[in-house]
Design an enzyme around this catalytic site. Sequence first.
Site, PDB file in Angstrom:
ATOM      1  N   LYS A 150       0.757  -1.302   0.211  1.00 28.68           N
ATOM      2  CA  LYS A 150      -0.123   0.074   0.225  1.00 28.68           C
ATOM      3  C   LYS A 150       0.848   1.503   0.598  1.00 28.68           C
ATOM      4  O   LYS A 150       1.647   1.538   0.493  1.00 28.68           O
ATOM      5  CB  LYS A 150      -0.973  -0.022   1.018  1.00 28.68           C
ATOM      6  CG  LYS A 150      -1.763  -1.388   1.278  1.00 28.68           C
ATOM      7  CD  LYS A 150      -3.126  -0.435  -0.193  1.00 28.68           C
ATOM      8  CE  LYS A 150      -4.068  -1.922  -0.557  1.00 28.68           C
ATOM      9  NZ  LYS A 150      -5.288  -1.157  -1.475  1.00 28.68           N
ATOM     10  N   ASP A 178      -0.149  -0.403  -4.138  1.00 33.42           N
ATOM     11  CA  ASP A 178      -0.884  -0.319  -5.143  1.00 33.42           C
ATOM     12  C   ASP A 178      -1.723   1.206  -4.348  1.00 33.42           C
ATOM     13  O   ASP A 178      -1.535   1.355  -3.271  1.00 33.42           O
ATOM     14  CB  ASP A 178      -2.573  -1.003  -4.316  1.00 33.42           C
ATOM     15  CG  ASP A 178      -4.004  -0.323  -4.633  1.00 33.42           C
ATOM     16  OD1 ASP A 178      -3.560   0.892  -5.449  1.00 33.42           O
ATOM     17  OD2 ASP A 178      -4.320  -0.960  -3.816  1.00 33.42           O
ATOM     18  N   GLU A 204      -0.217   0.418  -9.478  1.00 33.40           N
ATOM     19  CA  GLU A 204      -2.427   0.228  -8.895  1.00 33.40           C
ATOM     20  C   GLU A 204      -2.756   1.132  -9.021  1.00 33.40           C
ATOM     21  O   GLU A 204      -2.340   2.105  -7.551  1.00 33.40           O
ATOM     22  CB  GLU A 204      -2.476  -1.297  -8.245  1.00 33.40           C
ATOM     23  CG  GLU A 204      -3.440  -1.065  -8.608  1.00 33.40           C
ATOM     24  CD  GLU A 204      -4.153  -2.863  -7.794  1.00 33.40           C
ATOM     25  OE1 GLU A 204      -3.753  -3.619  -7.532  1.00 33.40           O
ATOM     26  OE2 GLU A 204      -5.988  -2.828  -6.778  1.00 33.40           O
ATOM     27  N   ASP A 227      -8.007  -0.359 -10.961  1.00 35.05           N
ATOM     28  CA  ASP A 227      -8.856  -0.454 -10.061  1.00 35.05           C
ATOM     29  C   ASP A 227     -10.124   0.492  -9.489  1.00 35.05           C
ATOM     30  O   ASP A 227     -10.928   0.320 -10.516  1.00 35.05           O
ATOM     31  CB  ASP A 227      -8.253  -0.246  -8.382  1.00 35.05           C
ATOM     32  CG  ASP A 227      -8.975  -1.340  -7.480  1.00 35.05           C
ATOM     33  OD1 ASP A 227     -10.659  -1.587  -6.980  1.00 35.05           O
ATOM     34  OD2 ASP A 227      -7.932  -1.971  -6.953  1.00 35.05           O
ATOM     35  N   LYS A 250     -12.732  -6.058  -9.037  1.00 33.93           N
ATOM     36  CA  LYS A 250     -13.605  -6.294  -7.634  1.00 33.93           C
ATOM     37  C   LYS A 250     -14.974  -6.634  -8.544  1.00 33.93           C
ATOM     38  O   LYS A 250     -15.763  -6.190  -9.059  1.00 33.93           O
ATOM     39  CB  LYS A 250     -13.690  -4.912  -6.784  1.00 33.93           C
ATOM     40  CG  LYS A 250     -12.333  -4.589  -6.113  1.00 33.93           C
ATOM     41  CD  LYS A 250     -12.097  -4.118  -5.331  1.00 33.93           C
ATOM     42  CE  LYS A 250     -10.748  -4.267  -4.405  1.00 33.93           C
ATOM     43  NZ  LYS A 250     -10.122  -2.275  -4.861  1.00 33.93           N
TER      44      LYS A 250
HETATM   45 MG   LIG Z   1      -6.386  -1.706  -5.512  1.00 31.01          MG
END
Ligand SMILES: [Mg+2]
Length: 354
Positions: A150, A178, A204, A227, A250
């Site tokens: 992250k 990400d 990402e 995303d 997702k």
């Molecule tokens: Mg993501």
Amino acid sequence: MQITDITVFSYKARYNDGVYTIIRTDSTIEGWSETAPLGSDYLPSSFTGEIAALKEIGPKIIGLDPRSIASVNAVMDKVMLSGMAAKSVIDLACWDILGKSVDLPTHVLLGGCLTDEPPAFSVIGFGDLPTVVHKAQTELDKGVIAMQLKVGDDPLVDARRVKAIRKILPESMKVWADANASWNLDQALVFARALGQEITIPLEQPCRSLTDCAEVGRRTGLPIILDECVFTMADLMAAHAAGVTGVNIKLSRVGGLTKARILRDAAVGLEMMVNVDDTWGCALTTAQNLQLAASTRPDRLRAVDLFAEWTNPLISEIPRMQSNGRITPVSLPGNGFGSVNIEHLGEPLFQITA
Ligand SMILES: [Mg+2]
């Protein structure tokens, strides 16, 4: 077969409110599914909004055949444009029913098991260097072969953290960063420059918009995964045309497995890399993700998010990550979980009947 009622449960998962939906039919088959919207500032979705959407959509699908999933989706899309997580949980329960009605796992119905053992990915969050390096080492020791780091905070601090973690990981580890759409273009470029030329990792969703994300890719040469800004086929096509190389799908962001499968097939057809994920979740989300991951070509599947590895309680028996960092889907009919332990769920939030 007809849908006769929809019962909605909620329970407190470790970080978020989760929603469990059960669809019953006029046969003995029940379909279960799960969705868990993340915080309301993450996507155009919120817990209360999705509950309201379920109450509005639910009555319109009573009486439909749950095995005709495209028809169910068409009715849901006619009711409202939004409510993607609400639509997702209904769509997934229908897939569970379809699989159980023909005694086949959902991934077989999606085209077959193309990846016997999808790689799972671990998420390494924020923290000081010793803490995050220790966390990455612990995951490595568990056998993890894919890690999402992250970022999206201070770009210089983020770059230092990513470099420190990357250094202890074997070259074979799939690693990407990400930012969850948290940077503007200025910050994303600072991060990439601070990361330096010696490390190449896909990035990402560095920024909110496709335009800015694509610009990061053009200026830095880093592969870009999208995303949070891919909802539709048009979004995916625009991303590919802009040079984006991967997509994180997702299920609850795109409206369910039916739509996710179409996006996945298009992404694979465009030679993009695919991550299979959801906004949040627990046992059922893990099993649901696994259905899409197992039916994805292994050379295009980067990894799948296994929420059951880091959330609780687990309301059903599901496959778990193995010591080789992979997970084997079970051959149970439907979405691949055992019976649901209803004790974790308490009283239903509400029920929609004919
Ligand atoms: Mg993501």
